[in-house]
Structure formats: structure tokens, C-alpha cells
Design a protein around this motif. Sequence first.
Motif, short mmCIF file in Angstrom:
data_model
loop_
_atom_site.label_atom_id
_atom_site.label_comp_id
_atom_site.label_asym_id
_atom_site.label_seq_id
_atom_site.Cartn_x
_atom_site.Cartn_y
_atom_site.Cartn_z
N GLY A 1 40.43 32.46 33.46
CA GLY A 1 40.62 32.95 32.32
C GLY A 1 42.12 33.99 32.30
N PHE A 2 42.11 34.85 33.51
CA PHE A 2 43.26 35.50 33.76
C PHE A 2 44.46 34.82 33.59
CE2 PHE A 2 45.82 38.38 36.76
CZ PHE A 2 46.12 39.17 35.89
N ALA A 3 44.47 33.36 34.28
CA ALA A 3 45.63 32.89 34.32
C ALA A 3 46.01 32.11 33.08
CB ALA A 3 45.33 31.71 35.42
N PHE A 4 44.83 31.91 32.26
CA PHE A 4 45.28 31.33 30.92
C PHE A 4 46.07 32.51 30.05
CE2 PHE A 4 43.92 31.07 26.77
CZ PHE A 4 44.20 29.75 26.10
N VAL A 5 45.55 33.77 30.13
CA VAL A 5 45.95 34.83 29.31
C VAL A 5 47.46 34.88 29.72
CG1 VAL A 5 46.02 37.19 28.82
CG2 VAL A 5 43.96 35.75 28.86
N PHE A 6 47.65 34.95 30.88
CA PHE A 6 49.21 34.89 31.33
C PHE A 6 50.06 33.75 31.08
CE2 PHE A 6 49.66 37.69 35.30
CZ PHE A 6 50.95 38.15 35.06
N GLY A 7 49.45 32.59 30.98
CA GLY A 7 50.21 31.55 30.39
C GLY A 7 50.60 31.90 29.03
N VAL A 8 49.54 32.11 28.16
CA VAL A 8 49.93 32.53 26.76
C VAL A 8 50.72 33.46 26.39
CG1 VAL A 8 48.87 33.12 24.59
CG2 VAL A 8 47.40 31.54 26.00
N LEU B 1 46.96 41.40 27.99
CA LEU B 1 47.24 40.75 29.52
C LEU B 1 46.75 41.86 30.27
CD1 LEU B 1 48.39 38.65 31.24
CD2 LEU B 1 50.48 39.70 31.17
N ILE B 2 47.01 43.57 29.89
CA ILE B 2 46.64 44.39 30.57
C ILE B 2 44.99 44.74 30.68
CG2 ILE B 2 46.62 46.95 30.69
CD1 ILE B 2 49.21 46.77 29.62
N TRP B 3 44.53 44.23 29.43
CA TRP B 3 42.78 44.14 29.30
C TRP B 3 42.42 43.24 30.32
CZ3 TRP B 3 39.52 40.12 27.65
CH2 TRP B 3 38.28 40.50 27.28
N SER B 4 42.90 41.81 30.41
CA SER B 4 42.38 40.79 31.11
C SER B 4 42.56 41.31 32.61
CB SER B 4 43.15 39.69 30.99
OG SER B 4 43.28 39.24 29.70
N ALA B 5 43.70 41.75 33.13
CA ALA B 5 43.71 42.29 34.50
C ALA B 5 42.57 43.50 34.62
CB ALA B 5 45.24 42.68 34.70
N GLY B 6 42.30 44.14 33.95
CA GLY B 6 41.20 45.14 34.40
C GLY B 6 39.95 44.41 34.33
N ARG B 7 39.81 43.43 33.88
CA ARG B 7 38.55 42.80 33.93
C ARG B 7 38.34 41.44 34.90
NH1 ARG B 7 38.93 45.66 29.87
NH2 ARG B 7 37.41 46.69 28.59
N ALA B 8 39.52 41.25 35.49
CA ALA B 8 39.51 40.30 36.48
C ALA B 8 38.74 40.57 37.73
CB ALA B 8 41.16 39.74 36.86
N PRO B 9 38.38 39.56 38.56
CA PRO B 9 37.77 40.15 39.97
C PRO B 9 38.58 41.01 40.81
CG PRO B 9 37.63 37.46 39.57
CD PRO B 9 38.56 38.01 38.57
N TYR B 10 37.88 42.11 41.37
CA TYR B 10 38.50 43.41 41.66
C TYR B 10 38.66 42.86 43.52
CZ TYR B 10 40.01 47.82 43.56
OH TYR B 10 40.69 48.93 43.94
N GLY C 1 46.59 49.10 43.26
CA GLY C 1 46.84 48.30 44.43
C GLY C 1 45.75 47.03 44.59
N ASP C 2 45.06 46.74 43.33
CA ASP C 2 43.99 45.51 43.52
C ASP C 2 45.03 44.14 43.11
OD1 ASP C 2 43.42 44.74 40.39
OD2 ASP C 2 44.02 46.96 40.52
N LEU C 3 44.15 42.99 43.62
CA LEU C 3 45.31 41.86 43.33
C LEU C 3 45.52 41.47 42.08
CD1 LEU C 3 46.51 39.39 44.69
CD2 LEU C 3 44.15 38.15 44.69
N ALA C 4 44.64 41.71 40.84
CA ALA C 4 45.08 41.27 39.67
C ALA C 4 46.27 42.06 38.96
CB ALA C 4 43.54 41.49 38.76
N HIS C 5 46.17 43.41 39.31
CA HIS C 5 47.19 44.36 38.67
C HIS C 5 48.36 43.99 39.37
CE1 HIS C 5 44.13 46.39 36.68
NE2 HIS C 5 44.70 46.56 35.91
#
Length: 222
Positions: free
Chosen positions: A5-12, A53-62, A138-142
Motif C-alpha cells: 500500500g505504501f508503494a502504491f501511494v508512492f507511485g500515485v 504520502l506522509i500519512w502512509s509512511a506513518g502507518r507503514a510497518p516500523y 530513522g525508520d525505514l518507511a520515513h
Amino acid sequence: MTWTGFAFVFGVFFLTHSIPVRPAIKSRITARTGPRGFTVAYSILSLGMLALLIWSAGRAPYLQLWAQMPWHRHAVHLGMLVTCLIVAISLGRPNPFSFGGARNAEFDPARPGIVRIFRHPVLVALALWAGLHLLPNGDLAHVLLFGVLAGFAMAGRALINRRKRRQMGDGAWTELNAAVAQAPIFTRAASWAELAFRIVVGVAVFAALLILHPYVIGVSAL
């Protein structure tokens, strides 16, 4: 939010930033909305997608890559003040090198202002914003979020230069760029009142970002 889902938001996000500015598509939209209408609509779309996109990064696996340190936030505060000032001073000013310049016919290469230092001040501000926010996040998603956005901003300068060179003609673009490079870095402001107003606006926006950060982003900047 999964990694897919995070990758999809990035693509959009990238599609909504790249498709509208293609010359053929942009000309059709501008013919209906006018240049100012296109700028406003594109800015709203960009901000909306950035927020998503920022919202998605905050909810991606930590997955933590490094821990936050106290000096990280101090560096971000100082850097973001500079970033806000860059945007406040440059926004809405003539800049034939940028995709968002206003009244470009009024641009004076002998008095280029901030364009003497940054041909693309808004993209520089975006790169600063993203690069600075890598420090305390410093987490991977951010790291993916801010790292890619910083790279996107830096690569965007080359893409816009190439597009503007094609639109203006290679000779005209090269001549204008050389004239700006030879201008003094600091020149007398055309209007000290306007400059002071822009600085005040930049500081006010910085203060607003600090205050609203916990409500908009969900995390205190302090």
C-alpha cells in the motif's frame, strides 16, 4: 498500511507530479484555467498527495535504522527556518528558470535576487525539507519517504533545466544563465518593504509549522 500500500501511494504521488506538467497536458489545462489557475490547482494537488504520502509512511510497518538524538531536532529547526525563508523570498517572483515563476518578462538578469544562488529555490527548499527530516526519522518507511523526495527534488532541477532550455532555445537559455551567474550575489532590494514583509511571512510560517505539527502530522516538532 502494508508495504504494498505504501508503494502504491508512492507511485500515485509520482504520477500526479509528472503527468500534469507534461507540455501537451499542461498546455491543455492552462488553456482552460490560465497560468495562475494551473499553478494553484497543481499546488493543491501536490500538497494533498504529499500529505497522503506522509500519512502512509506513518502507518507503514516500523523498522528502525537509527535512533533519534536531541541534536537532530535542533538541526531541523534551524534548517526549516532557512527553508521557510527561501520559499517566502522566492515564491511569486520572476524566475524564467523555474516551472513556477511569475511575471517572467520582468526578470532582470543583472538583479536576479535569490535566483543568483538557486535557479530553483522551491526545489532546493523541498530538498532541504526532506533531507533535514531524515535526521530524526530513522525508520525505514520515513527514510524511503524523505530520501526519495530529496532525490526527486534534486533530479527535478535537471529535468526542468532541460525543459526550459528546449522551450527558450539553447542559445537564449545559455546566455541568460551566464548573465545571472555574472550578477552580484547581493544587490540592493527593489523594495525593502516587500523584502521585510517576505521575511516576516517566512518566520511566521516557520512558527505556524512548529505549532501545528502535532495536529497535522501527529508528532510534536518540539
